[in-house]
Motif scaffolding. Structure first.
Motif, PDB file in Angstrom:
ATOM      1  N   TYR A  56      16.057  21.963  24.456  1.00 38.64           N
ATOM      2  CA  TYR A  56      16.904  21.343  23.382  1.00 38.64           C
ATOM      3  C   TYR A  56      16.216  20.291  22.709  1.00 38.64           C
ATOM      4  O   TYR A  56      16.182  20.159  21.614  1.00 38.64           O
ATOM      5  CB  TYR A  56      18.341  20.997  23.914  1.00 38.64           C
ATOM      6  N   MET A  57      15.713  19.415  23.293  1.00 38.61           N
ATOM      7  CA  MET A  57      14.908  18.100  22.684  1.00 38.61           C
ATOM      8  C   MET A  57      13.655  18.753  21.973  1.00 38.61           C
ATOM      9  O   MET A  57      13.666  18.013  20.588  1.00 38.61           O
ATOM     10  CB  MET A  57      14.433  17.199  23.677  1.00 38.61           C
ATOM     11  N   GLY A  58      13.282  19.764  22.236  1.00 40.52           N
ATOM     12  CA  GLY A  58      12.076  20.217  21.412  1.00 40.52           C
ATOM     13  C   GLY A  58      12.609  20.689  20.197  1.00 40.52           C
ATOM     14  O   GLY A  58      11.957  20.575  19.291  1.00 40.52           O
ATOM     15  N   ALA A  59      13.727  21.639  20.241  1.00 40.28           N
ATOM     16  CA  ALA A  59      13.921  22.196  18.854  1.00 40.28           C
ATOM     17  C   ALA A  59      14.737  21.008  18.138  1.00 40.28           C
ATOM     18  O   ALA A  59      14.303  21.243  16.842  1.00 40.28           O
ATOM     19  CB  ALA A  59      15.352  23.251  19.295  1.00 40.28           C
ATOM     20  N   TRP A  60      15.285  19.976  18.821  1.00 35.15           N
ATOM     21  CA  TRP A  60      15.821  18.982  18.028  1.00 35.15           C
ATOM     22  C   TRP A  60      14.610  18.192  17.095  1.00 35.15           C
ATOM     23  O   TRP A  60      14.839  18.004  16.016  1.00 35.15           O
ATOM     24  CB  TRP A  60      16.563  17.813  19.006  1.00 35.15           C
ATOM     25  N   ALA A  61      13.627  18.024  17.861  1.00 34.78           N
ATOM     26  CA  ALA A  61      12.516  17.429  17.270  1.00 34.78           C
ATOM     27  C   ALA A  61      11.879  17.978  16.119  1.00 34.78           C
ATOM     28  O   ALA A  61      11.526  17.828  15.080  1.00 34.78           O
ATOM     29  CB  ALA A  61      11.470  16.858  18.265  1.00 34.78           C
ATOM     30  N   ALA A  62      11.587  19.291  16.358  1.00 31.46           N
ATOM     31  CA  ALA A  62      11.238  20.164  15.398  1.00 31.46           C
ATOM     32  C   ALA A  62      11.912  20.409  14.057  1.00 31.46           C
ATOM     33  O   ALA A  62      11.390  20.325  13.038  1.00 31.46           O
ATOM     34  CB  ALA A  62      11.134  21.815  15.960  1.00 31.46           C
ATOM     35  N   LEU A  63      13.364  20.223  14.369  1.00 32.51           N
ATOM     36  CA  LEU A  63      14.139  20.500  13.285  1.00 32.51           C
ATOM     37  C   LEU A  63      14.288  19.088  12.301  1.00 32.51           C
ATOM     38  O   LEU A  63      14.385  18.781  11.263  1.00 32.51           O
ATOM     39  CB  LEU A  63      15.369  20.882  13.316  1.00 32.51           C
ATOM     40  N   GLY A  64      13.938  17.947  13.110  1.00 29.66           N
ATOM     41  CA  GLY A  64      14.025  16.638  12.354  1.00 29.66           C
ATOM     42  C   GLY A  64      12.949  16.305  11.559  1.00 29.66           C
ATOM     43  O   GLY A  64      13.115  15.650  10.641  1.00 29.66           O
ATOM     44  N   VAL A  65      11.805  17.237  11.650  1.00 28.65           N
ATOM     45  CA  VAL A  65      10.757  16.931  11.032  1.00 28.65           C
ATOM     46  C   VAL A  65      10.969  17.152   9.539  1.00 28.65           C
ATOM     47  O   VAL A  65      10.480  16.309   8.512  1.00 28.65           O
ATOM     48  CB  VAL A  65       9.453  17.319  11.384  1.00 28.65           C
ATOM     49  N   PRO A  66      11.278  18.607   9.237  1.00 30.60           N
ATOM     50  CA  PRO A  66      11.636  19.053   7.900  1.00 30.60           C
ATOM     51  C   PRO A  66      12.707  18.353   7.385  1.00 30.60           C
ATOM     52  O   PRO A  66      12.488  17.783   6.173  1.00 30.60           O
ATOM     53  CB  PRO A  66      11.725  20.376   7.987  1.00 30.60           C
ATOM     54  N   ALA A  67      13.590  17.896   8.061  1.00 29.83           N
ATOM     55  CA  ALA A  67      14.754  16.986   7.532  1.00 29.83           C
ATOM     56  C   ALA A  67      14.308  15.668   6.930  1.00 29.83           C
ATOM     57  O   ALA A  67      14.860  15.203   6.075  1.00 29.83           O
ATOM     58  CB  ALA A  67      15.778  16.746   8.527  1.00 29.83           C
ATOM     59  N   LEU A  68      13.416  15.092   7.838  1.00 31.99           N
ATOM     60  CA  LEU A  68      13.065  13.809   7.547  1.00 31.99           C
ATOM     61  C   LEU A  68      12.131  13.883   6.206  1.00 31.99           C
ATOM     62  O   LEU A  68      12.301  13.109   5.290  1.00 31.99           O
ATOM     63  CB  LEU A  68      12.241  13.337   8.648  1.00 31.99           C
ATOM     64  N   ILE A  69      11.125  14.837   6.261  1.00 33.22           N
ATOM     65  CA  ILE A  69      10.456  14.879   5.167  1.00 33.22           C
ATOM     66  C   ILE A  69      11.102  15.261   3.832  1.00 33.22           C
ATOM     67  O   ILE A  69      10.653  14.773   2.749  1.00 33.22           O
ATOM     68  CB  ILE A  69       9.286  16.217   5.429  1.00 33.22           C
ATOM     69  N   SER A  70      12.123  16.174   4.024  1.00 32.27           N
ATOM     70  CA  SER A  70      13.107  16.437   2.770  1.00 32.27           C
ATOM     71  C   SER A  70      13.578  15.147   2.319  1.00 32.27           C
ATOM     72  O   SER A  70      13.622  15.001   0.943  1.00 32.27           O
ATOM     73  CB  SER A  70      13.825  17.470   3.032  1.00 32.27           C
ATOM     74  N   PHE A  71      14.270  14.404   3.202  1.00 25.88           N
ATOM     75  CA  PHE A  71      14.682  13.108   2.733  1.00 25.88           C
ATOM     76  C   PHE A  71      13.890  12.278   2.026  1.00 25.88           C
ATOM     77  O   PHE A  71      14.162  11.560   1.066  1.00 25.88           O
ATOM     78  CB  PHE A  71      15.565  12.579   3.843  1.00 25.88           C
ATOM     79  N   LEU A  72      12.610  11.955   2.453  1.00 24.25           N
ATOM     80  CA  LEU A  72      11.780  11.062   1.888  1.00 24.25           C
ATOM     81  C   LEU A  72      11.270  11.803   0.504  1.00 24.25           C
ATOM     82  O   LEU A  72      11.307  10.700  -0.269  1.00 24.25           O
ATOM     83  CB  LEU A  72      10.277  11.094   2.879  1.00 24.25           C
ATOM     84  N   VAL A  73      11.171  12.961   0.354  1.00 22.55           N
ATOM     85  CA  VAL A  73      10.897  13.531  -0.881  1.00 22.55           C
ATOM     86  C   VAL A  73      12.026  13.402  -1.849  1.00 22.55           C
ATOM     87  O   VAL A  73      11.748  12.958  -3.145  1.00 22.55           O
ATOM     88  CB  VAL A  73      10.228  14.982  -0.985  1.00 22.55           C
ATOM     89  N   VAL A  74      13.292  13.498  -1.283  1.00 21.41           N
ATOM     90  CA  VAL A  74      14.499  13.148  -2.446  1.00 21.41           C
ATOM     91  C   VAL A  74      14.479  11.780  -2.740  1.00 21.41           C
ATOM     92  O   VAL A  74      14.834  11.607  -4.015  1.00 21.41           O
ATOM     93  CB  VAL A  74      15.587  13.622  -1.558  1.00 21.41           C
ATOM     94  N   PHE A  75      14.059  10.782  -2.003  1.00 22.45           N
ATOM     95  CA  PHE A  75      14.005   9.479  -2.386  1.00 22.45           C
ATOM     96  C   PHE A  75      13.224   9.359  -3.459  1.00 22.45           C
ATOM     97  O   PHE A  75      13.264   8.666  -4.256  1.00 22.45           O
ATOM     98  CB  PHE A  75      13.727   8.717  -1.031  1.00 22.45           C
TER      99      PHE A  75
END
Length: 156
Positions: free
Chosen positions: A127-146
């Motif tokens: 579960y932690m591996g999947a959580w971390a894997a999904l966190g990366v595109p979410a973080l990058i997306s938010f940084l680009v949105v900013f």
């Protein structure tokens, strides 16, 4: 409604969304490395609460306030910086929906392990591996949105 006030709330909401996301991710990631279910379980429980309380409300408010501001300022939804901000926000939100489900699984696994006096099982790691894997595109997306919201590049 005063446009300056809505802008203020929009910026405040984005700060809360991003700050809560990064903060809770930091605590869950680093506490999970200890492998002690008695320590991980209460942190995982609080991460889930924080996500529902802060992230869920801001993830709803952000597009609503952003669309209101675009309308009031006469910015077309097809304007490239706004269009891509909406697309990336949707990607991040979809990642978040899955991430919060995974956080609930992480919490439940940690609580069960703590209750039985066991260390975190291998299912926690999956579960932690999947959580971390999904966190990366979410973080990058938010940084680009900013960036897009701040710079409002013309793309041409």
């Amino acid at each position: 409604m005063d446009i300056v006030f809505v802008k203020y709330l929009h910026i405040l909401s984005s700060t809360l969304l991003f700050g809560t996301g990064v903060g809770t991710a930091f605590y869950l990631l680093f506490i999970s490395r200890q492998r002690d279910a008695r320590v991980v379980a209460p942190v995982a429980r609080l991460v889930v609460i924080a996500d529902w309380l802060f992230t869920a409300t801001t993830i709803v408010f952000q597009p609503l306030s952003g669309l209101y501001l675009a309308h009031r300022m006469g910015v077309a939804l097809t304007t490239p910086w706004l269009y891509w901000s909406l697309v990336l926000f949707a990607i991040a939100a979809l990642c978040w929906l899955t991430v919060v489900w995974l956080q609930m699984k992480l919490r439940d696994v940690a609580l069960a392990a703590a209750a039985s006096g066991q260390q975190l099982p291998l299912s926690y790691d999956r579960y932690m591996g999947a959580w971390a894997a999904l966190g990366v595109p979410a973080l990058i997306s938010f940084l680009v949105v900013f960036y897009l919201m701040t710079a409002k590049p013309s793309f041409g």
